[in-house]
Design an enzyme around this catalytic site. Sequence first.
Site, mmCIF file in Angstrom:
data_model
loop_
_atom_site.group_PDB
_atom_site.id
_atom_site.type_symbol
_atom_site.label_atom_id
_atom_site.label_comp_id
_atom_site.label_asym_id
_atom_site.label_seq_id
_atom_site.Cartn_x
_atom_site.Cartn_y
_atom_site.Cartn_z
ATOM 1 N N ASN A 54 0.835 -1.211 0.000
ATOM 2 C CA ASN A 54 0.000 0.000 0.000
ATOM 3 C C ASN A 54 0.864 1.254 0.000
ATOM 4 O OD1 ASN A 54 -3.046 -0.395 0.099
ATOM 5 N ND2 ASN A 54 -2.323 -1.979 1.507
ATOM 6 N N ARG A 75 0.277 -2.396 14.999
ATOM 7 C CA ARG A 75 0.110 -2.034 16.406
ATOM 8 C C ARG A 75 -1.113 -1.153 16.551
ATOM 9 N NH1 ARG A 75 4.284 -2.399 19.945
ATOM 10 N NH2 ARG A 75 3.470 -0.586 21.037
ATOM 11 N N ASN A 79 -6.574 4.813 7.964
ATOM 12 C CA ASN A 79 -6.144 3.408 7.906
ATOM 13 C C ASN A 79 -6.838 2.749 6.730
ATOM 14 O OD1 ASN A 79 -4.981 0.913 8.813
ATOM 15 N ND2 ASN A 79 -6.973 0.349 9.671
ATOM 16 N N HIS A 127 -8.265 -1.063 5.509
ATOM 17 C CA HIS A 127 -8.604 -2.359 6.094
ATOM 18 C C HIS A 127 -9.224 -3.251 5.016
ATOM 19 C CE1 HIS A 127 -9.563 -5.128 9.303
ATOM 20 N NE2 HIS A 127 -10.746 -5.299 8.728
HETATM 21 C C1 GRF Z 1 -3.333 -4.727 3.780
HETATM 22 O O1 GRF Z 1 -4.196 -5.767 3.442
HETATM 23 C C2 GRF Z 1 -4.049 -3.682 4.587
HETATM 24 O O2 GRF Z 1 -5.404 -3.550 4.238
HETATM 25 C C3 GRF Z 1 -3.934 -4.229 5.988
HETATM 26 O O3 GRF Z 1 -2.654 -4.798 6.050
HETATM 27 C C4 GRF Z 1 -2.235 -5.176 4.746
HETATM 28 C C5 GRF Z 1 -0.937 -4.475 4.491
HETATM 29 O O4 GRF Z 1 -0.350 -4.877 3.283
HETATM 30 N N1 GRF Z 1 -4.171 -3.193 6.968
HETATM 31 P P1 GRF Z 1 0.889 -4.078 2.694
HETATM 32 O O5 GRF Z 1 1.977 -4.104 3.764
HETATM 33 O O6 GRF Z 1 0.438 -2.679 2.402
HETATM 34 O O7 GRF Z 1 1.299 -4.825 1.478
#
Ligand code: GRF
Length: 214
Positions: free
Chosen positions: A20, A97, A113, A115
């Site tokens: 992300n 965390r 955030n 999710h």
């Molecule tokens: C993603 O699925 C996000 O929605 C969740 O943790 C994962 C993180 O993936 N909170 P990355 O580290 O961004 O590849």
Amino acid sequence: MSPRSEPLRLGVLASGRGSNLQSIIDAIEAGRLPARLAVVVSDREQAPALGRAARHGAPALSVSPKDHGDRAAYDRALRQTLHAHGVELVCLAGFLRILGPELIRPLAGRVMNIHPSLLPAFPGLDAQRQALDWGVRVTGATVHFVDEGVDTGPIIVQEAVAVLAGDTAETLSERILAVEHRLYPRAIRLYAEERLRIVGRRVHIDPAEARPPA
Ligand code: GRF
């Protein structure tokens, strides 16, 4: 409301692979997101996310919980780091965390955030596995503002993803992730364009057309 003259200063918190974070970097580099990465902070020294930040030329730091007595002290250390880098918006991107009031209260409305479910369904860990176990036909991804609960803050954007016969947690996660990578830069862009207003539990998105020309 006049458009910002400077790019929005982002601080990203990430514990792991950072895909992300990469989607945010890609959007900035492609000129699709009027923001700059002021700092990336991880709670894990080895997080691949830090390498992604460094390759983009952004400050990449690890702040280890081991170096701070308790959660409040850790949250204060994070807050100081973000402040020292002039961060205006904090984006959690796979940060494993839970952040407490020491960080969240002073930054209310300035922490987002992402999710991997359609909240309020399946908060917490392993959202894709929870969706499969429940047997839902549709799940998805959500970007929301962070409050003091776990995945409970006001929702900014969501997109649905169909659960297919034969899906495993891995195949479903992969399709949700593709959606996440579109959704997060979009939500940050709306924030950078000052089009988000939190009203109680709801987030109003001002239409782009209503804004005066630059
Ligand atoms: C993603 O699925 C996000 O929605 C969740 O943790 C994962 C993180 O993936 N909170 P990355 O580290 O961004 O590849």
